[in-house]
Every structure is written in C-alpha cells, then in structure tokens.
Scaffold this motif. Sequence first.
Motif, short mmCIF file in Angstrom:
data_model
loop_
_atom_site.label_atom_id
_atom_site.label_comp_id
_atom_site.label_asym_id
_atom_site.label_seq_id
_atom_site.Cartn_x
_atom_site.Cartn_y
_atom_site.Cartn_z
N GLU A 179 13.55 15.07 9.03
CA GLU A 179 12.79 13.99 9.64
C GLU A 179 13.75 12.86 9.99
O GLU A 179 14.48 12.37 9.14
CB GLU A 179 11.73 13.47 8.67
N ARG A 180 13.74 12.48 11.26
CA ARG A 180 14.56 11.35 11.72
C ARG A 180 13.70 10.54 12.67
O ARG A 180 13.62 10.85 13.84
CB ARG A 180 15.83 11.85 12.38
N ALA A 181 13.08 9.53 12.14
CA ALA A 181 12.10 8.74 12.90
C ALA A 181 12.70 8.00 14.09
O ALA A 181 12.02 7.73 15.06
CB ALA A 181 11.42 7.74 11.97
N ASN A 182 13.98 7.69 14.05
CA ASN A 182 14.58 6.89 15.11
C ASN A 182 15.08 7.72 16.29
O ASN A 182 15.73 7.20 17.18
CB ASN A 182 15.71 6.03 14.54
N ILE A 183 14.80 9.02 16.31
CA ILE A 183 15.24 9.88 17.41
C ILE A 183 14.01 10.39 18.15
O ILE A 183 13.17 11.07 17.56
CB ILE A 183 16.08 11.05 16.88
N PRO A 184 13.90 10.09 19.45
CA PRO A 184 12.70 10.45 20.20
C PRO A 184 12.71 11.89 20.72
O PRO A 184 11.99 12.19 21.67
CB PRO A 184 12.72 9.45 21.36
N THR A 185 13.51 12.76 20.16
CA THR A 185 13.58 14.12 20.65
C THR A 185 13.74 15.09 19.49
O THR A 185 14.07 14.68 18.38
CB THR A 185 14.75 14.27 21.66
N ASN A 186 13.51 16.36 19.74
CA ASN A 186 13.70 17.39 18.72
C ASN A 186 14.96 18.17 19.04
O ASN A 186 15.23 18.46 20.21
CB ASN A 186 12.50 18.35 18.70
N TYR A 187 15.70 18.53 18.03
CA TYR A 187 16.91 19.32 18.20
C TYR A 187 16.72 20.66 17.54
O TYR A 187 16.27 20.75 16.41
CB TYR A 187 18.11 18.62 17.56
N ILE A 188 17.04 21.71 18.26
CA ILE A 188 16.93 23.06 17.73
C ILE A 188 18.27 23.75 17.95
O ILE A 188 18.83 23.72 19.05
CB ILE A 188 15.83 23.85 18.46
N LEU A 189 18.79 24.35 16.89
CA LEU A 189 20.03 25.10 16.99
C LEU A 189 19.84 26.38 16.21
O LEU A 189 19.29 26.36 15.11
CB LEU A 189 21.20 24.29 16.41
N GLY A 190 20.24 27.49 16.78
CA GLY A 190 20.04 28.76 16.09
C GLY A 190 21.25 29.66 16.17
O GLY A 190 22.05 29.57 17.10
N TYR A 191 21.39 30.50 15.17
CA TYR A 191 22.41 31.54 15.15
C TYR A 191 21.72 32.88 15.01
O TYR A 191 20.66 32.97 14.39
CB TYR A 191 23.34 31.37 13.93
N PHE A 192 22.28 33.91 15.58
CA PHE A 192 21.71 35.23 15.46
C PHE A 192 22.81 36.25 15.68
O PHE A 192 23.88 35.94 16.23
CB PHE A 192 20.58 35.43 16.47
N ALA A 193 22.55 37.47 15.26
CA ALA A 193 23.52 38.55 15.44
C ALA A 193 23.59 38.90 16.93
O ALA A 193 22.58 38.91 17.62
CB ALA A 193 23.11 39.76 14.62
N ALA A 194 24.79 39.18 17.41
CA ALA A 194 24.98 39.54 18.82
C ALA A 194 26.20 40.45 18.92
O ALA A 194 27.01 40.52 17.99
CB ALA A 194 25.18 38.29 19.67
N PRO A 195 26.35 41.13 20.04
CA PRO A 195 27.53 41.99 20.22
C PRO A 195 28.82 41.17 20.19
O PRO A 195 28.83 40.01 20.61
CB PRO A 195 27.33 42.60 21.61
N ASN A 196 29.89 41.77 19.71
CA ASN A 196 31.17 41.06 19.75
C ASN A 196 31.86 41.32 21.08
O ASN A 196 31.38 42.11 21.89
CB ASN A 196 32.04 41.40 18.53
#
Length: 170
Positions: free
Chosen positions: A132-149
């Motif tokens: 929770e960060r009340a002073n930021i008017p946006t949402n941040y999403i970051l994800g990692y997942f398995a993928a080919p090398n």
Amino acid sequence: LSPAFETNQIENARAQQLAAIRTRFDDADSAVAEVTRALAWKDHPYALHALGEEETIAQASREDLQKALDQLLVRERMIVVFSGKVDNQTAKKLVQTHLKDVKSNPTWAKDNNYPDAIPRFEYTGGAVEIMERANIPTNYILGYFAAPNATDDNYAATVIAMRILRDRLF
C-alpha cells in the motif's frame, strides 16, 4: 591489483553505498523491483542484492575488503575481453605484462564446487505481494515466469510476445 584502500575513500564509498541501499524503496519502480526480486529468487543466491545489506556494509573493515578482493582476483575466475583491432599475439603480451601478478589457483573451481554451487533457478509457483502506497496514483505490476532460454528455438518468438505484452500493459 594493489589498491591503497585509503580510509577516506572507503568511508566515502561506504556512505554512497549505504545511501543507495536505504533508498531502494523510495520510488515505486525500485520498490516493485526489490519486492519482485526477493519473491522470485527466494532461497537462491540471486535473491542477494548486489549492493549488499546495510548491516554488512556498515561493518565492513579494510581487511574485509582486501580479503574479498583477494578472493576475486584469481586467474581462474577472470575473463579478459579486448575490443577493437587487437591481434592474438598483442592480446597475449598485454595480458602477460599487465596481469602477470594475478595469482593462480588451479583448484579454485573444485574447491568452490563451481559451477554446481549455484543452483539452477526453478520456477515453482507464484507469489503475490501487495504494498500500500497512498501517495502514488498508479498501480505497479511486475512479474517473472519461466521462459525459453536464448538457445531454444522458441526464444525469438518469446521475445516478440514479451514486447507485445509489455506494450499492451504499459
């Protein structure tokens, strides 16, 4: 190869590094990257932050720095890269001249169980962390997942798919 490790330089570098560590969560991009890194690489050496931890940096002595440098400067751990028009004979002479004092430890890899000491990253499942960060008017999403090398046949398609997904989400 023989740094002076002068006290004022150590203390200046320590202050800069501590400031960088203390501000890891000050902006949303850095905060989400830190949380995601810790979740994705949990129980893996990659979870360790390259800047170190505040307690370790604050307590590091000149002797600790020298010991760490001695462990790093071993021929068997080094890769020398030349850029530009440098023929093999010239490159060999440059290495022999400028790196002649670097110690050798032929058993380094065996002594350190290298490369097996670094476990393969295995994606075992998802994790969610909400900050929770009340002073930021946006949402941040970051994800990692398995993928080919990079050597897999599907790598190029994965890169293109990731670019499309990034553009859609951004």
